[in-house]
Write a protein that holds these residues in place. Structure first.
Motif, PDB file in Angstrom:
ATOM      1  N   ARG A 150      35.900  36.771  50.323  1.00  9.54           N
ATOM      2  CA  ARG A 150      35.535  37.890  49.442  1.00  9.54           C
ATOM      3  C   ARG A 150      34.068  38.286  49.589  1.00  9.54           C
ATOM      4  O   ARG A 150      33.699  39.429  49.377  1.00  9.54           O
ATOM      5  CB  ARG A 150      35.839  37.534  47.984  1.00  9.54           C
ATOM      6  CG  ARG A 150      37.328  37.568  47.697  1.00  9.54           C
ATOM      7  CD  ARG A 150      37.628  37.275  46.245  1.00  9.54           C
ATOM      8  NE  ARG A 150      39.054  37.345  45.993  1.00  9.54           N
ATOM      9  CZ  ARG A 150      39.630  36.951  44.865  1.00  9.54           C
ATOM     10  NH1 ARG A 150      38.898  36.453  43.889  1.00  9.54           N
ATOM     11  NH2 ARG A 150      40.935  37.060  44.707  1.00  9.54           N
ATOM     12  N   LEU A 151      33.230  37.313  49.938  1.00 10.11           N
ATOM     13  CA  LEU A 151      31.803  37.612  50.090  1.00 10.11           C
ATOM     14  C   LEU A 151      31.455  38.042  51.515  1.00 10.11           C
ATOM     15  O   LEU A 151      30.280  38.252  51.834  1.00 10.11           O
ATOM     16  CB  LEU A 151      30.971  36.386  49.689  1.00 10.11           C
ATOM     17  CG  LEU A 151      30.993  36.032  48.195  1.00 10.11           C
ATOM     18  CD1 LEU A 151      30.314  34.693  47.954  1.00 10.11           C
ATOM     19  CD2 LEU A 151      30.333  37.128  47.374  1.00 10.11           C
ATOM     20  N   PHE A 184      32.819  28.100  41.289  1.00  7.99           N
ATOM     21  CA  PHE A 184      32.796  29.560  41.187  1.00  7.99           C
ATOM     22  C   PHE A 184      34.204  30.131  41.430  1.00  7.99           C
ATOM     23  O   PHE A 184      34.671  31.010  40.705  1.00  7.99           O
ATOM     24  CB  PHE A 184      31.798  30.095  42.226  1.00  7.99           C
ATOM     25  CG  PHE A 184      31.715  31.585  42.304  1.00  7.99           C
ATOM     26  CD1 PHE A 184      31.188  32.324  41.257  1.00  7.99           C
ATOM     27  CD2 PHE A 184      32.147  32.263  43.448  1.00  7.99           C
ATOM     28  CE1 PHE A 184      31.091  33.707  41.345  1.00  7.99           C
ATOM     29  CE2 PHE A 184      32.051  33.646  43.537  1.00  7.99           C
ATOM     30  CZ  PHE A 184      31.527  34.370  42.489  1.00  7.99           C
ATOM     31  N   ILE A 188      35.359  31.715  38.061  1.00  8.86           N
ATOM     32  CA  ILE A 188      34.894  33.116  38.047  1.00  8.86           C
ATOM     33  C   ILE A 188      35.652  33.948  39.091  1.00  8.86           C
ATOM     34  O   ILE A 188      36.379  34.882  38.750  1.00  8.86           O
ATOM     35  CB  ILE A 188      33.363  33.195  38.269  1.00  8.86           C
ATOM     36  CG1 ILE A 188      32.626  32.450  37.142  1.00  8.86           C
ATOM     37  CG2 ILE A 188      32.913  34.671  38.304  1.00  8.86           C
ATOM     38  CD1 ILE A 188      31.130  32.359  37.300  1.00  8.86           C
ATOM     39  N   CYS A 189      35.514  33.597  40.331  1.00  8.23           N
ATOM     40  CA  CYS A 189      36.170  34.376  41.396  1.00  8.23           C
ATOM     41  C   CYS A 189      37.582  33.817  41.623  1.00  8.23           C
ATOM     42  O   CYS A 189      37.924  33.328  42.691  1.00  8.23           O
ATOM     43  CB  CYS A 189      35.339  34.318  42.669  1.00  8.23           C
ATOM     44  SG  CYS A 189      35.845  35.517  43.902  1.00  8.23           S
ATOM     45  N   PRO A 194      39.951  38.090  39.096  1.00  3.51           N
ATOM     46  CA  PRO A 194      38.614  37.473  39.090  1.00  3.51           C
ATOM     47  C   PRO A 194      37.734  38.101  38.008  1.00  3.51           C
ATOM     48  O   PRO A 194      37.897  39.276  37.684  1.00  3.51           O
ATOM     49  CB  PRO A 194      38.078  37.804  40.493  1.00  3.51           C
ATOM     50  CG  PRO A 194      38.896  38.941  40.980  1.00  3.51           C
ATOM     51  CD  PRO A 194      40.242  38.797  40.346  1.00  3.51           C
ATOM     52  N   CYS A 196      34.938  39.585  37.515  1.00  2.00           N
ATOM     53  CA  CYS A 196      33.838  40.264  38.206  1.00  2.00           C
ATOM     54  C   CYS A 196      32.722  40.670  37.243  1.00  2.00           C
ATOM     55  O   CYS A 196      31.568  40.752  37.632  1.00  2.00           O
ATOM     56  CB  CYS A 196      34.362  41.474  38.968  1.00  2.00           C
ATOM     57  SG  CYS A 196      35.655  41.042  40.152  1.00  2.00           S
ATOM     58  N   CYS A 199      30.263  37.863  37.104  1.00  2.24           N
ATOM     59  CA  CYS A 199      29.851  37.373  38.422  1.00  2.24           C
ATOM     60  C   CYS A 199      28.375  37.652  38.701  1.00  2.24           C
ATOM     61  O   CYS A 199      27.861  38.713  38.349  1.00  2.24           O
ATOM     62  CB  CYS A 199      30.719  38.049  39.477  1.00  2.24           C
ATOM     63  SG  CYS A 199      30.298  37.566  41.157  1.00  2.24           S
ATOM     64  N   THR A 202      27.972  40.315  42.271  1.00  2.00           N
ATOM     65  CA  THR A 202      28.678  41.604  42.396  1.00  2.00           C
ATOM     66  C   THR A 202      28.032  42.524  43.428  1.00  2.00           C
ATOM     67  O   THR A 202      28.732  43.220  44.160  1.00  2.00           O
ATOM     68  CB  THR A 202      28.720  42.370  41.050  1.00  2.00           C
ATOM     69  OG1 THR A 202      27.510  42.141  40.384  1.00  2.00           O
ATOM     70  CG2 THR A 202      29.868  41.938  40.183  1.00  2.00           C
ATOM     71  N   CYS A 205      29.251  41.401  46.883  1.00  2.00           N
ATOM     72  CA  CYS A 205      30.684  41.195  47.112  1.00  2.00           C
ATOM     73  C   CYS A 205      31.266  42.270  48.024  1.00  2.00           C
ATOM     74  O   CYS A 205      30.907  43.441  47.912  1.00  2.00           O
ATOM     75  CB  CYS A 205      31.420  41.212  45.781  1.00  2.00           C
ATOM     76  SG  CYS A 205      33.179  40.970  45.968  1.00  2.00           S
ATOM     77  N   LYS A 208      35.156  43.570  45.754  1.00  2.00           N
ATOM     78  CA  LYS A 208      35.365  43.905  44.349  1.00  2.00           C
ATOM     79  C   LYS A 208      36.056  45.244  44.122  1.00  2.00           C
ATOM     80  O   LYS A 208      36.718  45.429  43.120  1.00  2.00           O
ATOM     81  CB  LYS A 208      34.093  43.812  43.544  1.00  2.00           C
ATOM     82  CG  LYS A 208      33.001  44.769  43.946  1.00  2.00           C
ATOM     83  CD  LYS A 208      31.793  44.510  43.070  1.00  2.00           C
ATOM     84  CE  LYS A 208      30.670  45.495  43.300  1.00  2.00           C
ATOM     85  NZ  LYS A 208      30.106  45.430  44.648  1.00  2.00           N
ATOM     86  N   PHE A 211      39.551  44.920  43.071  1.00  2.00           N
ATOM     87  CA  PHE A 211      39.899  44.310  41.801  1.00  2.00           C
ATOM     88  C   PHE A 211      39.483  45.202  40.642  1.00  2.00           C
ATOM     89  O   PHE A 211      38.609  46.027  40.778  1.00  2.00           O
ATOM     90  CB  PHE A 211      39.195  42.965  41.648  1.00  2.00           C
ATOM     91  CG  PHE A 211      39.589  41.995  42.708  1.00  2.00           C
ATOM     92  CD1 PHE A 211      40.865  41.455  42.729  1.00  2.00           C
ATOM     93  CD2 PHE A 211      38.720  41.668  43.716  1.00  2.00           C
ATOM     94  CE1 PHE A 211      41.230  40.585  43.722  1.00  2.00           C
ATOM     95  CE2 PHE A 211      39.088  40.798  44.721  1.00  2.00           C
ATOM     96  CZ  PHE A 211      40.350  40.261  44.717  1.00  2.00           C
TER      97      PHE A 211
HETATM   98  S1  SF4 Z   1      32.543  40.528  42.237  1.00  2.00           S
HETATM   99 FE1  SF4 Z   1      34.546  39.656  41.685  1.00  2.00          FE
HETATM  100  S2  SF4 Z   1      35.688  39.419  43.619  1.00  2.00           S
HETATM  101 FE2  SF4 Z   1      33.503  39.699  44.103  1.00  2.00          FE
HETATM  102  S3  SF4 Z   1      32.658  37.618  44.304  1.00  2.00           S
HETATM  103 FE3  SF4 Z   1      32.323  38.289  42.179  1.00  2.00          FE
HETATM  104  S4  SF4 Z   1      34.115  37.568  41.016  1.00  2.00           S
HETATM  105 FE4  SF4 Z   1      34.634  37.475  43.213  1.00  2.00          FE
END
Ligand code: SF4
Length: 213
Positions: A150-151, A184, A188-189, A194, A196, A199, A202, A205, A208, A211
């Motif tokens: 995701r990152l 995490f 969180i994720c 998730p 977000c 987070c 953000t 990311c 995102k 989501f």
């Molecule tokens: S913004 Fe959402 S999807 Fe992206 S790393 Fe943070 S929790 Fe994960």
């Protein structure tokens, strides 16, 4: 999926280390023996469940000496709410036997030696060494895999390849990064929905948009 730039990787590294430098596993253990068993039991099983089933197991078999001569059916009964308990029961007894025979009852805290124990692969060995020694190693479980993707840190298809990519990109503080990415990803994720809005990454990311934020 877009890839994280070198600058973004440095920033992700910094933020994880700032937040998670003191993070430890949520598995409960009192010594190296209990840690290895708990980590082995946690494969495809939650830490919560392991923390429920492990104490009675450790009470009956407080060290490799007792576990090495355990009856397989007795061990199975104690861990039967854990996934793959048949194999895990066989493996932890064999592991205890080898620790008794070859290492005089002391868990060998070495990456290669740990992997000579039944049921202990690279990931388990790394998790044990990260937790017990704070070793500069990475281990990729389902949470680390998801977070890394995701990152934009990895687009690898397997956990082992993702591990190699993370080691190459992060280089140091791997123990804190591993512990941090697990927590995490767990809180969180998360895989579904998730959080977000809670987070701290953000702006970095790459997922995102997909989501509901
Ligand atoms: S913004 Fe959402 S999807 Fe992206 S790393 Fe943070 S929790 Fe994960």
């Amino acid at each position: 999926m877009k890839k994280a730039t070198r600058k973004e990787i440095q920033e992700i590294h910094k933020r994880f280390v700032e937040r998670y430098s003191d993070a430890v596993t949520e598995l409960k253990y009192k010594n190296a023996y209990e840690l290895v068993i708990a980590v082995a039991l946690s494969a495809q099983c939650t830490d919560k469940r392991v923390n429920i089933i492990a104490p009675p197991l450790f009470e009956k078999y407080p060290s490799t000496k007792e576990l090495a001569v355990a009856e397989l059916d007795d061990v199975k009964k104690l861990i039967n709410s854990c996934s793959f308990f048949n194999n895990k029961a066989k493996n932890i007894i064999k592991m205890a036997q080898r620790v008794e025979e070859v290492y005089g009852g002391e868990i060998p805290m070495d990456e290669k030696e740990l992997q000579t124990l039944a049921g202990v692969g690279q990931k388990t060995a790394h998790v044990v060494m990260i937790e017990y020694l704070g070793a500069n190693l990475m281990a990729v479980d389902t949470h680390v895999f998801r977070v890394a993707h995701r990152l934009g840190l990895s687009d690898d298809k397997t956990a082992i390849a993702t591990e190699a990519t993370l080691v190459k990109k992060f280089k140091n503080d791997l123990h804190a990064l591993h512990q941090g990415m697990v927590l995490f990803g767990r809180y969180i994720c998360t895989a579904k929905n998730p959080k977000c809005d809670e987070c701290f990454l953000t702006d970095l990311c790459k997922s995102k948009e997909g989501f509901k934020v």
